[in-house]
Scaffold this active site. Structure first.
Site, short mmCIF file in Angstrom:
data_model
loop_
_atom_site.label_atom_id
_atom_site.label_comp_id
_atom_site.label_asym_id
_atom_site.label_seq_id
_atom_site.Cartn_x
_atom_site.Cartn_y
_atom_site.Cartn_z
N SER A 86 13.72 -31.51 -16.60
CA SER A 86 13.73 -31.83 -15.18
C SER A 86 14.58 -30.84 -14.40
O SER A 86 15.57 -30.33 -14.89
CB SER A 86 14.29 -33.23 -14.93
OG SER A 86 14.36 -33.44 -13.52
N ARG B 206 3.94 -44.66 -1.06
CA ARG B 206 3.24 -43.37 -0.93
C ARG B 206 1.74 -43.61 -0.77
O ARG B 206 1.07 -42.93 0.01
CB ARG B 206 3.49 -42.50 -2.17
CG ARG B 206 4.93 -42.01 -2.25
CD ARG B 206 5.05 -40.90 -3.29
NE ARG B 206 6.44 -40.62 -3.61
CZ ARG B 206 6.84 -39.60 -4.36
NH1 ARG B 206 5.95 -38.78 -4.88
NH2 ARG B 206 8.11 -39.40 -4.61
N GLU C 263 13.42 -41.45 -9.66
CA GLU C 263 13.39 -40.45 -8.56
C GLU C 263 12.50 -40.96 -7.41
O GLU C 263 12.88 -40.86 -6.24
CB GLU C 263 12.86 -39.15 -9.15
CG GLU C 263 12.62 -38.01 -8.20
CD GLU C 263 11.94 -36.83 -8.94
OE1 GLU C 263 12.42 -36.43 -10.02
OE2 GLU C 263 10.92 -36.33 -8.43
N HIS D 239 12.93 -41.17 -15.66
CA HIS D 239 13.70 -40.36 -14.70
C HIS D 239 12.87 -40.16 -13.42
O HIS D 239 13.35 -40.35 -12.31
CB HIS D 239 14.07 -39.02 -15.33
CG HIS D 239 14.48 -37.98 -14.33
ND1 HIS D 239 13.56 -37.30 -13.54
CD2 HIS D 239 15.69 -37.51 -13.94
CE1 HIS D 239 14.20 -36.48 -12.73
NE2 HIS D 239 15.51 -36.59 -12.95
N ASN D 240 11.62 -39.76 -13.61
CA ASN D 240 10.78 -39.50 -12.44
C ASN D 240 10.51 -40.78 -11.66
O ASN D 240 10.44 -40.77 -10.43
CB ASN D 240 9.46 -38.86 -12.86
CG ASN D 240 9.64 -37.40 -13.24
OD1 ASN D 240 10.71 -37.00 -13.66
ND2 ASN D 240 8.60 -36.61 -13.09
P1 NDP Z 1 0.92 -24.71 -14.61
O1 NDP Z 1 0.99 -26.16 -14.87
O2 NDP Z 1 0.41 -24.21 -13.32
O3 NDP Z 1 0.08 -24.03 -15.79
C1 NDP Z 1 -0.23 -22.67 -15.80
C2 NDP Z 1 0.04 -22.08 -17.14
O4 NDP Z 1 -0.73 -22.77 -18.14
C3 NDP Z 1 -0.38 -20.63 -17.23
O5 NDP Z 1 0.54 -19.94 -18.03
C4 NDP Z 1 -1.74 -20.72 -17.88
O6 NDP Z 1 -2.14 -19.53 -18.51
C5 NDP Z 1 -1.48 -21.81 -18.88
N1 NDP Z 1 -2.69 -22.42 -19.40
C6 NDP Z 1 -3.50 -23.31 -18.80
N2 NDP Z 1 -4.50 -23.66 -19.61
C7 NDP Z 1 -4.32 -22.97 -20.77
C8 NDP Z 1 -5.04 -22.90 -21.99
N3 NDP Z 1 -6.15 -23.63 -22.18
N4 NDP Z 1 -4.58 -22.10 -22.95
C9 NDP Z 1 -3.46 -21.37 -22.76
N5 NDP Z 1 -2.74 -21.39 -21.63
C10 NDP Z 1 -3.17 -22.18 -20.65
O7 NDP Z 1 2.37 -24.03 -14.87
P2 NDP Z 1 3.80 -24.51 -14.39
O8 NDP Z 1 4.71 -23.40 -14.76
O9 NDP Z 1 3.78 -25.00 -12.99
O10 NDP Z 1 4.11 -25.77 -15.31
C11 NDP Z 1 4.17 -25.70 -16.73
C12 NDP Z 1 4.43 -27.08 -17.28
O11 NDP Z 1 5.66 -27.55 -16.77
C13 NDP Z 1 3.40 -28.13 -16.89
O12 NDP Z 1 3.22 -29.03 -17.95
C14 NDP Z 1 4.01 -28.85 -15.73
O13 NDP Z 1 3.58 -30.18 -15.62
C15 NDP Z 1 5.46 -28.78 -16.08
N6 NDP Z 1 6.26 -28.73 -14.87
C16 NDP Z 1 7.44 -29.30 -14.90
C17 NDP Z 1 8.23 -29.30 -13.80
C18 NDP Z 1 9.51 -29.89 -13.94
O14 NDP Z 1 10.27 -30.02 -12.99
N7 NDP Z 1 9.85 -30.26 -15.12
C19 NDP Z 1 7.87 -28.71 -12.52
C20 NDP Z 1 6.65 -28.08 -12.61
C21 NDP Z 1 5.88 -28.12 -13.74
P3 NDP Z 1 -3.00 -18.42 -17.71
O15 NDP Z 1 -1.99 -17.59 -16.97
O16 NDP Z 1 -3.70 -17.67 -18.76
O17 NDP Z 1 -3.93 -19.14 -16.79
#
Ligand code: NDP
Length: 475
Positions: free
Chosen positions: A128, A287, A189, A185-186
């Site tokens: 988080s 929401r 939040e 946690h979420n």
């Molecule tokens: P995204 O959720 O936008 O995902 C994009 C990434 O996933 C890219 O690197 C993409 O690769 C890869 N990807 C998608 N499909 C595949 C696949 N089939 N095979 C291989 N790679 C794949 O990225 P974020 O950075 O926003 O988030 C990453 C994770 O973190 C998610 O699970 C999200 O939910 C979580 N998250 C957590 C947050 C937090 O506060 N903890 C905030 C935001 C996100 P490519 O470049 O090749 O398309």
């Protein structure tokens, strides 16, 4: 094999986490992304990180020292499954696959069960703090085996936020425990944000304050027991002026709140566990209501008389602070109840005080408050509810009258306060000597012979409602 840790998925979260890892003494970080252009961009922008980059998953795996440890930060769901599979095919017993995405904990349990027989560790980890946290120090909630934590723990501790000298990471429990706790946690939040939103609405519509004035109130609150990251950023949002119109930023934002689903998961799972999490549920519903534009227009269009403006009672701002604090205590009490019930159902040994401690830094709900909460569980890990902990019991005793005044004033003024009022009703339910649940039992027995227990004799009993209304003991 030169890297002690690898990151797969280099979108915003993965690249920030990789940079965070690389900035810590002793880490050499391998990176891989399905589309190489993303990797290349990271390498060009951050040569200082000394990343070991690969164009293929085979090279990535070969670049990792044993036990190989890779953190997956890709799109939750199918993307995560695809990468897990690629790593599982190439990893060996003792290696560690970490899913740092926002996975549903049920998926994490299932994935761990699928992978464990191969001897590879699968660790679902809640992270988080958003983009900024990933880069500067998130709060980290790993599940998985205790054995994997021996390798992983120090690495995660090196990048976690630090609160009062302690890294915000703990081994939460086995398999899905980390993602479960991240989900709660979420959920908390959501509740916290809703309560803060209601406080703002009250200060504006009843208190008659302008956004900048409310920002000052929040800033002042941030010096007291309400201190938290969310209160702090709320002040910033309220103080912000829209460059285009010169209006307060808050007034140019469409009042329909989005969500990505973890609040809903918290409520769904709490329903399954039989735990009342009204604070989260009301926040999720609030929401949802905000997005029902057609219904809002329809009801508003009725042109029904609205309550005339109610003057703010004396001491209103302080009353709202107390109501906010008391409602927040309820939201956390409910969240921890869900953790306790989840731990029991899924067989996790979760240290509630440790969870409170790792939420003190890095994450969105970080707050002073969590110190008190951690102390409460340290003093008595078996609290029936957080509300019985002496500090919180006293806070509610001190704030109770104010809380009631705020709920009454809001109701009279027509300001919606689903969070404040549900929290107060929850408290009143727990403190009531008798609940109308007795009547519900009577109704259930009447129409469905569902039986009831008596206050004076072990039962259960059923009354012959359609007969002579005599009572029979049913077991
Ligand atoms: P995204 O959720 O936008 O995902 C994009 C990434 O996933 C890219 O690197 C993409 O690769 C890869 N990807 C998608 N499909 C595949 C696949 N089939 N095979 C291989 N790679 C794949 O990225 P974020 O950075 O926003 O988030 C990453 C994770 O973190 C998610 O699970 C999200 O939910 C979580 N998250 C957590 C947050 C937090 O506060 N903890 C905030 C935001 C996100 P490519 O470049 O090749 O398309």
């Amino acid at each position: 094999a030169v890297a002690n840790i690898g990151v797969v998925g280099l979108a915003v979260m993965g690249s920030n986490l990789a940079r965070n890892l690389a900035s810590r003494e002793g880490n050499t970080v391998a990176v891989y992304n399905r589309t190489y252009a993303r990797t290349q961009e990271l390498l060009e922008e951050h040569p200082e990180a000394g990343f070991v980059a690969s164009t293929t998953i085979d090279d990535f795996v070969a670049s990792l020292a044993k036990p190989r440890t890779a953190i997956i930060m890709v799109q939750a769901g199918k993307g995560t499954d695809a990468v897990i599979e690629q790593l599982r095919e190439r990893f060996e017993p003792g290696d560690i696959i970490v899913d740092g995405g926002n996975a549903n904990f049920h998926d994490t349990i299932e994935r761990e069960a699928r992978i464990a027989p191969s001897g590879i560790h699968f660790v679902g980890t809640g992270i988080s703090g958003g983009e900024e946290g990933a880069l500067d120090g998130p709060s980290i909630m790993p599940g998985g085996t205790a054995e994997s934590y021996e390798t992983l723990g120090p690495i995660l501790a090196s990048i976690a936020a630090v609160a009062e000298g302690e890294p915000c990471v703990t081994h939460v429990g086995t398999d899905g425990a980390g993602h479960f706790v991240k989900m709660i946690h979420n959920g908390i939040e959501y509740a916290d944000m809703e309560l803060i939103g209601e406080a703002y609405d009250l200060l504006r519509r009843v208190g008659g304050l302008e956004p900048a004035g409310i920002a000052d109130v929040f800033t002042a609150w941030n010096d007291g027991p309400l201190q938290s990251y969310l209160i702090e950023i709320t002040a910033e949002v309220l103080r912000h002026t829209d460059a285009k119109t010169g209006k307060p930023f808050i007034d140019i934002v469409v009042d329909e709140a989005g969500s990505k689903g973890t609040g809903v998961w918290t409520v769904q799972n709490s329903l399954d566990l039989g735990v009342p999490v009204g604070g989260v549920a009301e926040a999720v519903f609030a929401r949802a209501v905000s997005g029902k534009r057609a219904q809002r227009d329809a009801v508003r269009g009725l042109g029904l008389a609205r309550p005339t403006a109610t003057a703010a009672p004396e001491g209103f701002v302080d009353d709202v602070a107390k109501a906010l604090y008391a409602s927040k205590v309820v939201a956390y009490a409910q969240g921890f109840d869900a953790i306790i019930a989840g731990a029991e159902k899924y067989g996790w040994n979760i240290d509630k005080g440790a969870v409170a401690k790792i939420w003190r830094g890095g994450c969105i709900i970080r707050a002073q408050f969590l110190n008190v909460l951690a102390d409460a569980y340290a003093a008595n890990p078996n609290l029936a509810t957080l509300l019985e902990a002496p500090y919180f019991a006293q806070a509610i005793a001190d704030g109770q009258e104010a809380w009631r005044r705020v709920v009454v004033t809001a109701t009279q003024a027509g300001v919606p306060i689903p969070g404040f009022s549900a929290a107060l009703s929850y408290f009143d339910s727990l403190s009531a000597e008798r609940l109308p649940a007795a009547l519900v039992q009577g109704q259930r027995d009447f129409f469905g012979a569902h039986t009831y227990r008596r206050v004076d004799t072990p039962g259960p009993f059923h009354t012959l409602w359609s007969g002579d209304r005599s009572e029979i003991q049913t077991a």
